[in-house]
Design a protein around this motif. Structure first.
Motif, PDB file in Angstrom:
ATOM      1  N   ALA A  34       0.920  -1.218   0.127  1.00  0.00           N
ATOM      2  CA  ALA A  34       0.046   0.176   0.002  1.00  0.00           C
ATOM      3  C   ALA A  34       0.985   1.197   0.005  1.00  0.00           C
ATOM      4  O   ALA A  34       0.644   2.269  -0.904  1.00  0.00           O
ATOM      5  CB  ALA A  34      -0.936  -0.045   1.169  1.00  0.00           C
ATOM      6  N   MET A  35       1.990   0.995   0.832  1.00  0.00           N
ATOM      7  CA  MET A  35       2.765   2.396   0.621  1.00  0.00           C
ATOM      8  C   MET A  35       3.592   2.724  -0.315  1.00  0.00           C
ATOM      9  O   MET A  35       3.954   3.736  -0.794  1.00  0.00           O
ATOM     10  CB  MET A  35       3.621   2.289   2.192  1.00  0.00           C
ATOM     11  N   LEU A  36       3.959   1.479  -1.193  1.00  0.00           N
ATOM     12  CA  LEU A  36       4.665   1.522  -2.277  1.00  0.00           C
ATOM     13  C   LEU A  36       3.819   2.217  -3.476  1.00  0.00           C
ATOM     14  O   LEU A  36       4.207   3.127  -4.240  1.00  0.00           O
ATOM     15  CB  LEU A  36       5.045   0.032  -2.729  1.00  0.00           C
ATOM     16  N   LEU A  37       2.527   1.906  -3.402  1.00  0.00           N
ATOM     17  CA  LEU A  37       1.673   2.540  -4.448  1.00  0.00           C
ATOM     18  C   LEU A  37       1.357   4.060  -4.339  1.00  0.00           C
ATOM     19  O   LEU A  37       1.468   4.590  -5.156  1.00  0.00           O
ATOM     20  CB  LEU A  37       0.297   1.778  -4.122  1.00  0.00           C
ATOM     21  N   PHE A  38       1.429   4.282  -3.154  1.00  0.00           N
ATOM     22  CA  PHE A  38       1.300   5.855  -2.664  1.00  0.00           C
ATOM     23  C   PHE A  38       2.576   6.467  -3.173  1.00  0.00           C
ATOM     24  O   PHE A  38       2.619   7.707  -3.695  1.00  0.00           O
ATOM     25  CB  PHE A  38       1.369   5.901  -1.204  1.00  0.00           C
ATOM     26  N   LEU A  39       4.006   5.810  -2.899  1.00  0.00           N
ATOM     27  CA  LEU A  39       4.944   6.473  -3.174  1.00  0.00           C
ATOM     28  C   LEU A  39       4.986   6.553  -4.727  1.00  0.00           C
ATOM     29  O   LEU A  39       5.762   7.511  -5.154  1.00  0.00           O
ATOM     30  CB  LEU A  39       6.203   5.250  -2.704  1.00  0.00           C
ATOM     31  N   VAL A  40       4.667   5.581  -5.480  1.00  0.00           N
ATOM     32  CA  VAL A  40       4.758   5.960  -6.946  1.00  0.00           C
ATOM     33  C   VAL A  40       3.872   7.151  -7.295  1.00  0.00           C
ATOM     34  O   VAL A  40       4.278   8.005  -8.166  1.00  0.00           O
ATOM     35  CB  VAL A  40       4.221   4.507  -7.705  1.00  0.00           C
ATOM     36  N   GLY A  41       2.595   7.123  -6.690  1.00  0.00           N
ATOM     37  CA  GLY A  41       1.679   8.275  -6.944  1.00  0.00           C
ATOM     38  C   GLY A  41       2.489   9.744  -6.719  1.00  0.00           C
ATOM     39  O   GLY A  41       2.410  10.760  -7.098  1.00  0.00           O
ATOM     40  N   HIS A  42       2.864   9.475  -5.277  1.00  0.00           N
ATOM     41  CA  HIS A  42       3.563  10.905  -4.806  1.00  0.00           C
ATOM     42  C   HIS A  42       4.675  11.261  -5.606  1.00  0.00           C
ATOM     43  O   HIS A  42       4.860  12.496  -5.883  1.00  0.00           O
ATOM     44  CB  HIS A  42       4.070  10.496  -3.551  1.00  0.00           C
ATOM     45  N   MET A  43       5.479  10.403  -6.274  1.00  0.00           N
ATOM     46  CA  MET A  43       6.689  10.872  -6.891  1.00  0.00           C
ATOM     47  C   MET A  43       6.435  11.365  -8.211  1.00  0.00           C
ATOM     48  O   MET A  43       6.916  12.384  -8.595  1.00  0.00           O
ATOM     49  CB  MET A  43       7.628   9.673  -7.351  1.00  0.00           C
ATOM     50  N   HIS A 186      14.895  -4.547  -0.802  1.00  0.00           N
ATOM     51  CA  HIS A 186      14.817  -5.693  -0.024  1.00  0.00           C
ATOM     52  C   HIS A 186      13.241  -5.965   0.420  1.00  0.00           C
ATOM     53  O   HIS A 186      12.639  -7.072   0.438  1.00  0.00           O
ATOM     54  CB  HIS A 186      15.379  -5.247   1.108  1.00  0.00           C
ATOM     55  N   GLY A 187      12.537  -4.920   0.571  1.00  0.00           N
ATOM     56  CA  GLY A 187      11.126  -5.174   1.177  1.00  0.00           C
ATOM     57  C   GLY A 187      10.074  -5.599   0.084  1.00  0.00           C
ATOM     58  O   GLY A 187       9.182  -6.595   0.174  1.00  0.00           O
ATOM     59  N   LEU A 209      12.330  -6.319 -11.076  1.00  0.00           N
ATOM     60  CA  LEU A 209      11.354  -5.267 -10.676  1.00  0.00           C
ATOM     61  C   LEU A 209      11.463  -4.523  -9.440  1.00  0.00           C
ATOM     62  O   LEU A 209      11.428  -3.325  -9.110  1.00  0.00           O
ATOM     63  CB  LEU A 209       9.871  -6.065 -10.740  1.00  0.00           C
ATOM     64  N   ALA A 210      12.119  -5.274  -8.168  1.00  0.00           N
ATOM     65  CA  ALA A 210      12.401  -4.690  -7.037  1.00  0.00           C
ATOM     66  C   ALA A 210      13.579  -3.738  -7.395  1.00  0.00           C
ATOM     67  O   ALA A 210      13.585  -2.733  -6.728  1.00  0.00           O
ATOM     68  CB  ALA A 210      12.774  -5.711  -5.990  1.00  0.00           C
ATOM     69  N   ASN A 211      14.450  -4.148  -7.944  1.00  0.00           N
ATOM     70  CA  ASN A 211      15.647  -3.429  -8.380  1.00  0.00           C
ATOM     71  C   ASN A 211      15.152  -2.064  -9.197  1.00  0.00           C
ATOM     72  O   ASN A 211      15.558  -0.784  -8.800  1.00  0.00           O
ATOM     73  CB  ASN A 211      16.878  -3.803  -9.250  1.00  0.00           C
ATOM     74  N   LEU A 213      12.048  -0.461  -9.394  1.00  0.00           N
ATOM     75  CA  LEU A 213      11.157   0.340  -8.396  1.00  0.00           C
ATOM     76  C   LEU A 213      12.029   1.132  -7.530  1.00  0.00           C
ATOM     77  O   LEU A 213      11.931   2.298  -7.329  1.00  0.00           O
ATOM     78  CB  LEU A 213      10.201  -0.646  -7.652  1.00  0.00           C
ATOM     79  N   ALA A 214      13.014   0.461  -6.809  1.00  0.00           N
ATOM     80  CA  ALA A 214      14.056   1.208  -5.985  1.00  0.00           C
ATOM     81  C   ALA A 214      14.653   2.299  -6.622  1.00  0.00           C
ATOM     82  O   ALA A 214      14.958   3.314  -6.056  1.00  0.00           O
ATOM     83  CB  ALA A 214      14.879   0.240  -5.221  1.00  0.00           C
ATOM     84  N   LEU A 215      15.267   1.871  -7.608  1.00  0.00           N
ATOM     85  CA  LEU A 215      16.076   3.044  -8.660  1.00  0.00           C
ATOM     86  C   LEU A 215      15.258   3.967  -8.962  1.00  0.00           C
ATOM     87  O   LEU A 215      15.846   5.297  -9.008  1.00  0.00           O
ATOM     88  CB  LEU A 215      16.824   2.326  -9.809  1.00  0.00           C
ATOM     89  N   VAL A 216      14.142   3.637  -9.800  1.00  0.00           N
ATOM     90  CA  VAL A 216      13.104   4.703 -10.130  1.00  0.00           C
ATOM     91  C   VAL A 216      12.543   5.649  -9.170  1.00  0.00           C
ATOM     92  O   VAL A 216      12.705   6.863  -9.345  1.00  0.00           O
ATOM     93  CB  VAL A 216      11.914   4.268 -11.002  1.00  0.00           C
ATOM     94  N   LEU A 217      12.318   5.302  -8.020  1.00  0.00           N
ATOM     95  CA  LEU A 217      11.686   5.981  -7.071  1.00  0.00           C
ATOM     96  C   LEU A 217      12.818   7.014  -6.285  1.00  0.00           C
ATOM     97  O   LEU A 217      12.563   8.045  -5.957  1.00  0.00           O
ATOM     98  CB  LEU A 217      10.969   4.866  -5.750  1.00  0.00           C
ATOM     99  N   THR A 218      13.914   6.214  -5.905  1.00  0.00           N
ATOM    100  CA  THR A 218      15.004   7.076  -5.484  1.00  0.00           C
ATOM    101  C   THR A 218      15.606   8.232  -6.219  1.00  0.00           C
ATOM    102  O   THR A 218      15.661   9.384  -5.702  1.00  0.00           O
ATOM    103  CB  THR A 218      16.089   5.996  -5.224  1.00  0.00           C
ATOM    104  N   CYS A 219      15.553   7.874  -7.543  1.00  0.00           N
ATOM    105  CA  CYS A 219      16.006   8.988  -8.575  1.00  0.00           C
ATOM    106  C   CYS A 219      15.000   9.901  -8.780  1.00  0.00           C
ATOM    107  O   CYS A 219      15.132  11.397  -8.851  1.00  0.00           O
ATOM    108  CB  CYS A 219      16.389   8.362  -9.935  1.00  0.00           C
ATOM    109  N   GLY A 220      13.805   9.698  -8.623  1.00  0.00           N
ATOM    110  CA  GLY A 220      12.607  10.386  -9.131  1.00  0.00           C
ATOM    111  C   GLY A 220      12.452  11.326  -7.746  1.00  0.00           C
ATOM    112  O   GLY A 220      12.041  12.790  -8.048  1.00  0.00           O
ATOM    113  N   PHE A 221      12.578  10.808  -6.568  1.00  0.00           N
ATOM    114  CA  PHE A 221      12.421  11.683  -5.545  1.00  0.00           C
ATOM    115  C   PHE A 221      13.535  12.687  -5.355  1.00  0.00           C
ATOM    116  O   PHE A 221      13.471  14.047  -4.867  1.00  0.00           O
ATOM    117  CB  PHE A 221      12.194  11.023  -4.048  1.00  0.00           C
ATOM    118  N   ILE A 222      14.815  12.253  -5.510  1.00  0.00           N
ATOM    119  CA  ILE A 222      15.923  12.966  -5.544  1.00  0.00           C
ATOM    120  C   ILE A 222      16.298  13.937  -6.513  1.00  0.00           C
ATOM    121  O   ILE A 222      16.809  15.165  -6.387  1.00  0.00           O
ATOM    122  CB  ILE A 222      17.096  12.131  -5.195  1.00  0.00           C
TER     123      ILE A 222
END
Length: 234
Positions: A34-43, A186-187, A209-211, A213-222
């Protein structure tokens, strides 16, 4: 007599599930997704800052109108915040209790096993602490504007730019996003295992997919604080 009645009462299915190790892992997995889906929309919403102040402020104002006229103005955001707070608390409490159970079941240290654990696994605990502190600061900074140096209600673009002109805000934000990337990497894989989504054929795709998602979200927020620091967004 009343005491005998209370002690003889069977726990509810939800309480039984929560007390079990499998139940706590399931709660962690579901709240994590649920938090991951929120983070994608938030980014994706954050990246609208690159289209300028009018468009970003209009997007932020639109968020307060979601659900109207069924919901009153701003209710959707508050319902979402309450849901996220509940998810974060359940996720953190389940992780803490599972960690205590794991240590209680293994009083002797398994030095070799710790060495084989990945970097993300070893940093999950401290990454969770950093993210918990970051969430508190983020709410005080850009939601209540309590610690924002030039916080103005209904001016989200200007508040973000003012905030990321401070070096300490940039450092804290970037460190938290790096911790978030490791946590997601990891999560996501752990949640897939808990929910039974993995098998021999899907493992490679799920890890990729885990790698990703982690890369896209990190780069998108930063990208947002870096854009303010470099003058791309001003």
């Amino acid at each position: 007599m009343a005491l005998a009645t209370r002690t003889g009462r069977r726990p509810s299915p939800a309480a039984t599930l929560w007390r079990s190790t499998v139940g706590k892992k399931a709660v962690m997995a579901v709240t994590g997704v649920a938090m991951l889906l929120f983070l994608v929309g938030h980014m994706l919403g954050n990246l609208k800052i690159f289209f300028g102040a009018p468009e970003f402020n209009a997007y932020a104002a639109w968020l307060r109108t979601i659900g109207e006229p069924v919901l009153h103005h701003g209710w959707f955001l508050w319902l979402m915040r309450l849901g996220l707070v509940a998810a974060v608390v359940l996720h953190g409490v389940a992780a803490y209790q599972l960690s205590r159970r794991d240590r209680a079941a293994r009083p002797a240290r398994y030095a070799h096993r710790r060495q084989r654990a990945s970097y993300a696994t070893r940093t999950m605990r401290w990454g969770g602490v950093i993210l918990a502190l970051f969430i508190v600061w983020h709410l005080l900074d850009l939601t209540t504007l309590t610690v924002n140096p030039r916080g103005q209600a209904h001016h989200p673009y200007e508040n973000i730019v003012a905030d990321f002109r401070n070096w300490y805000a940039d450092v804290f934000y970037i460190v938290a996003m790096l911790a978030l990337g490791l946590h997601i990497r990891h999560g996501f894989w752990s949640a897939a295992q808990t929910l039974g989504a993995n098998n021999a054929r899907r493992d490679r795709a799920l890890k990729a997919l885990a790698n990703a998602l982690a890369l896209v979200l990190t780069c998108g927020f930063i990208a947002v604080p870096v854009a303010v620091m470099t003058g791309v967004v001003s």
